[in-house]
Design an enzyme around this catalytic site. Structure first.
Site, PDB file in Angstrom:
ATOM      1  CB  CYS A   1      72.516  31.623 -66.291  1.00  0.00           C
ATOM      2  SG  CYS A   1      73.129  32.626 -67.997  1.00  0.00           S
ATOM      3  CE  LYS A   2      64.001  34.236 -66.234  1.00  0.00           C
ATOM      4  NZ  LYS A   2      63.568  35.275 -66.673  1.00  0.00           N
TER       5      LYS A   2
END
Length: 156
Positions: free
Chosen positions: A87-88
């Site tokens: 994810c980020k």
């Protein structure tokens, strides 16, 4: 520092910047990328991709993707492949998916699965909502396993 953190031989976790680094993807022999975000890119390497479109928001329903992601990671491993989940920042969403996989396919409790992921990537910290979804999933996995073992016993 760019790196893919090894959770198991066939499962890696990272942030989006590392997961989109084609050199790392090739070096670590990644065959499937699970992108747990709505906006992060995929690597340009020729690998399988799967997007889980959720924000890092405790109200997001990540639970509905647990089985699909866990089974995809498991299936990839059975074929000799490796999956990176990201994810980020590689802290909340991706960690939650990795923990769900370990509970379902490695028979670990939520606490043990979380410790495995935390050892691989010390910054992981699922948000409160995702943690609550993991607690619910742990119960569901236990119920499924016990009903499967009962049905495998045959008639009484």
């Amino acid at each position: 520092m760019l790196q893919l953190c090894k959770v198991t031989e066939s499962l890696l976790i990272s942030n989006a910047r590392s997961a989109c680094n084609d050199e790392l993807i090739q070096k670590d022999a990644v065959t499937l990328c699970i992108n747990v975000s709505k906006q992060q890119a995929f690597p340009s390497s020729p690998v399988g991709t799967f997007r889980v479109p959720v924000y890092d928001d405790p109200n997001e329903d990540l639970h509905k993707y647990f089985d699909r992601c866990a089974d995809a990671i498991h299936g990839e491993a059975k074929q000799g492949g490796r999956t990176v989940v990201y994810c980020k920042n590689g802290r909340s969403r991706s960690a939650t998916i990795c923990v769900a996989y370990l509970m379902k396919h490695r028979d670990l409790s939520l606490t043990d699965a979380f410790q495995v992921v935390k050892c691989a990537r010390p910054v992981v910290e699922p948000n409160q909502g995702f943690w609550a979804q993991l607690e619910r999933y742990e119960q569901e996995v236990k119920i499924r396993k016990s009903s499967n073992s009962r049905s495998n016993l045959g008639p009484p």
